[in-house]
Design a protein around this motif. Structure first.
Motif, PDB file in Angstrom:
ATOM      1  N   LYS A   1       0.843  -1.196   0.000  1.00  0.00           N
ATOM      2  CA  LYS A   1       0.000   0.000   0.000  1.00  0.00           C
ATOM      3  C   LYS A   1       0.871   1.236   0.000  1.00  0.00           C
ATOM      4  O   LYS A   1       1.950   1.245   0.567  1.00  0.00           O
TER       5      LYS A   1
ATOM      6  N   GLU B   1      -2.639   5.504   1.369  1.00  0.00           N
ATOM      7  CA  GLU B   1      -3.602   4.448   1.720  1.00  0.00           C
ATOM      8  C   GLU B   1      -3.413   4.002   3.171  1.00  0.00           C
ATOM      9  O   GLU B   1      -4.382   3.733   3.875  1.00  0.00           O
ATOM     10  N   ARG B   2      -2.194   3.917   3.614  1.00  0.00           N
ATOM     11  CA  ARG B   2      -1.934   3.539   5.014  1.00  0.00           C
ATOM     12  C   ARG B   2      -2.490   4.585   5.972  1.00  0.00           C
ATOM     13  O   ARG B   2      -3.028   4.252   7.021  1.00  0.00           O
TER      14      ARG B   2
ATOM     15  N   ASP C   1      -6.177   4.184   6.141  1.00  0.00           N
ATOM     16  CA  ASP C   1      -6.529   3.021   6.952  1.00  0.00           C
ATOM     17  C   ASP C   1      -6.503   3.361   8.442  1.00  0.00           C
ATOM     18  O   ASP C   1      -7.300   2.850   9.209  1.00  0.00           O
ATOM     19  N   LYS C   2      -5.602   4.186   8.826  1.00  0.00           N
ATOM     20  CA  LYS C   2      -5.490   4.565  10.247  1.00  0.00           C
ATOM     21  C   LYS C   2      -6.515   5.622  10.617  1.00  0.00           C
ATOM     22  O   LYS C   2      -6.714   5.903  11.774  1.00  0.00           O
TER      23      LYS C   2
END
Length: 170
Positions: free
Chosen positions: A158, A162-163, A166-167
């Motif tokens: 990723k 994107e990371r 996600d968080k």
């Protein structure tokens, strides 16, 4: 004045010689000790104390002064006693006292140096043994060639955006 300096230096050397001689053996002190004291008060034959060796300042001064006073009584018959003679004998007494303390410092420092030398030799031998072990280990190791291409651990596929999504930060 020149004769006083020469006698003073000679007295220092005399004090060093007296101290050294008594550190080797104290038979004369033992003789006078047995002559003067009762059997209960006599010092043992193994005791190393002498007239100037291992004595405090006052007794050392008294013994040296008595020796030089006996010397001045003998010299009295040869030369007349005047201020110069008394000054010379005072220089001899003081120089001999200084000489005994110089000799004591020399003996003490030589003992310390000898003790430190033995400790240094032990440490040096230990270091040499460790060095020999290190060289031996170095020679006995397999000489494996190190690959120039190391695998870099893969980071997640990723992207950074994107990371963060996600968080919940984006």
């Amino acid at each position: 004045m020149t004769i006083e300096i020469i006698i003073f230096i000679a007295a220092i050397l005399f004090g060093i010689v007296i101290y050294w001689r008594e550190s080797r053996g104290n038979k004369m002190y033992l003789f006078f000790n047995k002559l003067m004291n009762s059997e209960e008060l006599q010092m043992k034959d193994t005791d190393t104390k002498g007239f100037v060796f291992q004595q405090n300042f006052v007794l050392r001064f008294v013994y040296i002064a008595v020796v030089f006073l006996i010397g001045i009584l003998i010299v009295q018959f040869l030369i007349p006693i005047n201020y110069a003679t008394i000054s010379l004998f005072a220089s001899m007494i003081f120089g001999t006292l200084i000489g005994t303390y110089i000799a004591g410092a020399i003996f003490k420092s030589s003992e310390i140096i000898e003790e430190q030398t033995e400790a240094f030799e032990d440490k040096l031998e230990e270091i040499i043994e460790k060095g020999k072990d290190f060289v031996e280990d170095f020679h006995t190791k397999d000489n494996k060639e190190v690959d120039g291409t190391k695998e870099v651990p893969k980071v997640a596929d990723k992207s950074a955006r994107e990371r963060l999504k996600d968080k919940g930060l984006l």
